[in-house]
Design a protein around this motif. Structure first.
Motif, mmCIF file in Angstrom:
data_model
loop_
_atom_site.group_PDB
_atom_site.id
_atom_site.type_symbol
_atom_site.label_atom_id
_atom_site.label_comp_id
_atom_site.label_asym_id
_atom_site.label_seq_id
_atom_site.Cartn_x
_atom_site.Cartn_y
_atom_site.Cartn_z
ATOM 1 N N SER A 1 3.463 10.534 -2.133
ATOM 2 C CA SER A 1 2.705 10.568 -0.888
ATOM 3 C C SER A 1 2.564 11.977 -0.358
ATOM 4 C CB SER A 1 3.410 9.704 0.166
ATOM 5 O OG SER A 1 3.420 8.348 -0.217
ATOM 6 N N THR B 1 -5.080 8.655 3.998
ATOM 7 C CA THR B 1 -5.547 7.288 3.749
ATOM 8 C C THR B 1 -4.479 6.444 3.073
ATOM 9 O OG1 THR B 1 -6.469 7.916 1.599
ATOM 10 C CG2 THR B 1 -7.967 8.017 3.514
ATOM 11 N N TRP B 2 -4.671 5.114 3.228
ATOM 12 C CA TRP B 2 -3.824 4.143 2.536
ATOM 13 C C TRP B 2 -4.557 3.599 1.310
ATOM 14 C CZ3 TRP B 2 1.158 2.982 3.564
ATOM 15 C CH2 TRP B 2 1.663 3.369 4.819
ATOM 16 N N LYS B 3 -3.848 3.304 0.236
ATOM 17 C CA LYS B 3 -4.401 2.715 -0.984
ATOM 18 C C LYS B 3 -3.575 1.497 -1.349
ATOM 19 C CE LYS B 3 -5.279 3.553 -5.881
ATOM 20 N NZ LYS B 3 -5.177 4.536 -7.007
ATOM 21 N N VAL C 1 2.592 4.868 -8.630
ATOM 22 C CA VAL C 1 1.842 5.712 -7.703
ATOM 23 C C VAL C 1 2.328 7.150 -7.759
ATOM 24 C CG1 VAL C 1 1.488 3.760 -6.150
ATOM 25 C CG2 VAL C 1 3.424 5.306 -5.778
ATOM 26 N N TYR D 1 0.680 5.519 1.015
ATOM 27 C CA TYR D 1 -0.040 6.466 1.872
ATOM 28 C C TYR D 1 -0.128 7.834 1.204
ATOM 29 C CZ TYR D 1 -1.376 8.882 6.179
ATOM 30 O OH TYR D 1 -2.037 9.604 7.129
ATOM 31 N N SER D 2 -1.302 8.502 1.371
ATOM 32 C CA SER D 2 -1.474 9.878 0.902
ATOM 33 C C SER D 2 -1.619 10.789 2.107
ATOM 34 C CB SER D 2 -2.718 9.990 0.005
ATOM 35 O OG SER D 2 -3.042 11.355 -0.214
ATOM 36 N N THR E 1 -5.037 13.063 1.956
ATOM 37 C CA THR E 1 -6.310 12.480 2.381
ATOM 38 C C THR E 1 -6.192 11.707 3.695
ATOM 39 O OG1 THR E 1 -5.930 10.422 1.139
ATOM 40 C CG2 THR E 1 -7.025 12.244 -0.028
ATOM 41 N N SER F 1 0.826 -1.207 0.000
ATOM 42 C CA SER F 1 0.000 0.000 0.000
ATOM 43 C C SER F 1 0.854 1.248 0.000
ATOM 44 C CB SER F 1 -0.928 0.016 1.230
ATOM 45 O OG SER F 1 -1.724 -1.153 1.275
#
Length: 772
Positions: free
Chosen positions: A739, A697-699, A736, A691-692, A695, A689
């Motif tokens: 982050s 949040t993890w994706k 991606v 991380y952002s 937001t 995953s």
């Protein structure tokens, strides 16, 4: 080195001269976010190297010199042999064709009264690098295994020559008895056989009135010539000399007199990393008002590899600790010496070159000096044992040290407060000395696993018929009888993959003054000679990292084998930190650990891990979170760049392991610390995953391919200014966005999953960070 410290006697105890000495001396998003915040602005304890057009900064030299621990106590059941003193140590280990090592160490020691003709000997053998010992037989009670050497013959014969002449061992009389010593051989079953007598001559000097063979024998690069030291006395006074033999130790002739006339004695020869011979020796001096039991320590070196040239003027290194000096050269190029009185001390020289400058340390690894009472005419510092220790290398980084406790006369009953008691005993310690050069490739393990190999190389016999093996090039043994030799004095090594090479530590016997030639290739067809930096002893650094899978070494002085040794020991360094050149149980040299709460970031040995499966290296990094109030994490600092490739191998350990965090670090346009790319690996689901920070949040990007997280996996992040590609086991997982906005990349980090979990345990190897 072969054999180390031997009979450093009580002052005045034996005939060559009085030993009296004269000088006193480790998942929720909120938790993860908290971890990132905690890293910002944290002061590092250290930083690893930047990589651009220069090799990584090696870091710092590092070592482990633990205190000795008693492993044998004389039971005292024999009233005529109640002692355990003056140990001598010899490494009789051998290397098999597959590269595995058959360990065999000998320690010989005195058990009798410390007087001429009364100090009988005993022997113990270890087949696990000194971890355990068992008694072994000697051919005779006075067969003191002090001087021993393995010959470069087909059988790899081990020869031992008595410490004392037949005047003592057999009660023989006459001048010849003083210069004649019994000679022995020992086979793989530890059976001894008489092998005639060894004689020593001193052309141009008076006949000795006393003589002792001392401190191990060196086999020179021709595979035939032996050198060692002797000491004694003649009508001109006491002396220490270098003697040579070309007939396997039957006849010896003096080639250099190191010291003469003023109570000199024990010495020990070793090779240097720049191809010479060096020795430390003992001198006993008497100065009014000073303690007469603390011998001086002197140093001298030869101008040639065989000791036949001039020797430098002796330099007094210390006005004490001169008792029974031992000297050894390691495969990484470092030199280590040990001596005693007061205590048992270790000194080291990181580049291992000839010369008295650059020696560091005087670290005590064993002291049994009493705290009260009287030592009977000597200082308490000089009591507690004979302060004799012996050294012998185990591999390219480690040595075994063995010393004595009390040693017959060493612990007078009038003194009190002995830290280790008054038992007649032997102690041991495993020492490690590493240079500042990290990123070592584990050649020995890779060779044993068949991952690397020599190609196009025809191995030849050398010396007196010794069979050459490719495994000899990286078995940790710098001795000439463990040398890789080919018919054309050239060796080509194919590595397991392409590396960015930064340098080589090479111990070689060359047939002239030109240094060893080094060539590199990506495909094994097109070769180049990389630009080299300044040599430092055994280390031949490259001016910038060189991409290669093949390396070729050759002797530019000779194109055909002359029957002599060639490549004794090889270590190769790269930008991938394999942790081979880092001390076990310590944080890797050159790496930075952040925050005082960081726990369990250490280098460990695969042999020490219970239930280990599929080892990829003999050493690797361990990150273990055992603290609910902290995390385990380690960070590397690098120079700034807008892109970088960050890669490593990892393995989850234990059912309690949850998450691994790995990040690229950097700064934003305002210069503030940020985390440009922040990833997590879930050990159970195998999800990877990102991380952002925008937001919070993890994706999930994807999963690790195949199997599970509890086997070794290779992970790579190719990071650029606007995106990063995440790969695992060579397969692309996904691309991606950053982050967090950033301007520059500055380094990388590994960490456990958060403070809510205190059981994360991960292993890492081949950590690499490359800037364009």
């Amino acid at each position: 080195m072969m054999l180390a410290a031997t009979h450093s006697r009580r002052p005045g105890a034996h005939s060559p001269h009085s030993g009296r000495n004269a000088r006193t001396r480790r998942l929720p998003a909120t938790l993860v976010l908290g971890i990132v915040a905690a890293t910002a602005g944290t002061t590092l304890l250290g930083g690893a190297a930047a990589l651009a057009t220069a090799p990584p900064t090696p870091g710092v030299d590092n070592r482990s010199l633990p205190e000795g621990r008693i492993f044998y106590t004389n039971p005292g059941t024999d009233p005529n042999a109640p002692n355990a003193g003056f140990p001598a140590l010899f490494n009789g280990s051998t290397t098999r064709a597959d590269g595995s090592r058959a360990s065999r160490f000998f320690v010989g020691y005195g058990v009798g009264v410390d007087a001429v003709g009364k100090n009988a000997s005993a022997l113990q053998i270890s087949t696990d690098d000194g971890a355990s010992w068992k008694p072994a037989a000697l051919p005779s009670k006075f067969a003191q295994v002090v001087n021993a050497v393995r010959l470069a013959d087909a059988a790899g014969t081990i020869v031992s020559i008595d410490y004392e002449p037949i005047q003592v061992s057999q009660g023989a009389t006459g001048p010849a008895a003083i210069t004649t010593f019994r000679r022995w051989t020992i086979n793989a079953s530890n059976t001894w056989a008489s092998a005639g007598n060894a004689t020593v001559s001193f052309p141009g000097y008076p006949a000795p009135t006393s003589l002792r063979m001392q401190k191990g024998i060196l086999l020179l690069g021709d595979g035939k010539t032996l050198v060692t030291t002797v000491y004694g006395a003649d009508s001109g006074g006491s002396f220490t000399a270098v003697v040579r033999s070309t007939d396997d130790g039957l006849s010896w002739t003096q080639t250099a007199r190191l010291a003469y006339g003023s109570r000199y004695s024990e010495a020990n020869l070793a090779q240097t990393s720049d191809g010479k011979l060096a020795t430390f020796l003992r001198q006993d001096t008497t100065i009014a008002g000073e303690d007469e039991w603390l011998p001086d320590l002197l140093y001298t070196a030869s101008s040639t590899a065989d000791g036949s040239g001039t020797w430098s003027a002796s330099v007094r290194m210390s006005s004490d600790t001169g008792n029974s000096p031992s000297l050894a050269l390691l495969g990484n190029g470092a030199a280590v010496m040990g001596s005693g009185r007061p205590d048992n001390v270790i000194r080291y020289k990181n580049d291992g070159t000839a010369g008295w400058q650059g020696w560091t340390g005087r670290t005590s690894i064993y002291s049994n000096r009493p705290t009260g009472g009287s030592a009977g005419g000597r200082s308490l510092a000089a009591a507690g044992s004979s302060n004799t220790l012996a050294l012998a290398p185990i591999d390219g980084h480690r040595l075994l040290a063995v010393g004595d406790n009390c040693a017959s006369w060493g612990c007078p009953s009038t003194a009190t407060g002995y830290p280790h008691g008054r038992s007649q005993a032997l102690w041991k310690s495993t020492l490690e000395v590493n240079t500042a050069q990290w990123g070592g490739i584990d050649l020995a393990t890779k060779f044993r696993r068949g991952e690397i190999a020599f190609v196009g190389s025809t191995f030849a016999s050398y010396g007196r018929g010794r069979t050459s093996l490719g495994a000899y090039a990286f078995d940790g043994d710098v001795r000439a009888d463990s040398s890789a030799v080919t018919s054309n004095r050239k060796l080509t090594l194919r590595l397991d993959r392409t590396y960015n090479l930064t340098g080589f530590a090479i111990n070689a016997h060359l047939a002239g003054n030109a240094d060893i030639a080094i060539e590199t290739s990506v495909d094994g067809t097109t070769w180049t000679s990389p630009t080299r930096g300044t040599r430092a002893g055994a280390l031949r650094p490259l001016s910038s990292p060189t991409t290669a899978r093949y390396v070729r070494f050759s002797d530019p002085n000779l194109a055909v084998s002359d029957g002599s040794a060639f490549l004794n020991e090889l270590q190769i360094y790269s930008t991938a930190n394999g942790f081979e050149a880092n001390v076990l149980g310590q944080v890797p040299a050159g790496d930075g650990v952040i925050a005082a709460t960081t726990r369990k970031v250490t280098v460990i040995d695969s042999a020490a891990v219970s239930g280990w499966a599929d080892p990829i290296s003999s050493r690797f990094l361990e990150l273990y979170d055992d603290d609910p109030n902290g995390v385990a994490r380690i960070q590397w600092n690098h120079g700034t760049s807008t892109s970088a490739t960050y890669s490593f191998k990892t393995r989850a350990v234990g059912t309690g392991t949850k998450t691994l965090l790995f990040s690229l670090l950097g700064t934003n346009s305002a210069g503030a610390t940020v985390t440009p790319y922040h990833f997590a690996l879930d050990a159970a689901s195998r999800n990877l995953s990102v991380y952002s920070y925008a937001t919070g949040t993890w994706k999930v990007v994807g999963q690790l391919p195949a199997a599970n997280s509890w086997t070794w996996k290779s992970i790579s992040v190719q990071a650029g200014p606007t995106a990063a590609t995440l790969s695992a086991n060579g397969q692309t997982i996904g691309t991606v966005a950053p982050s967090q906005p950033f301007s520059r990349l500055t380094g990388n980090q590994l960490g456990s999953g958060g403070t809510a979990n205190d059981a994360d345990l991960w292993y890492f190897d081949d950590v690499e960070y490359l800037r364009p």
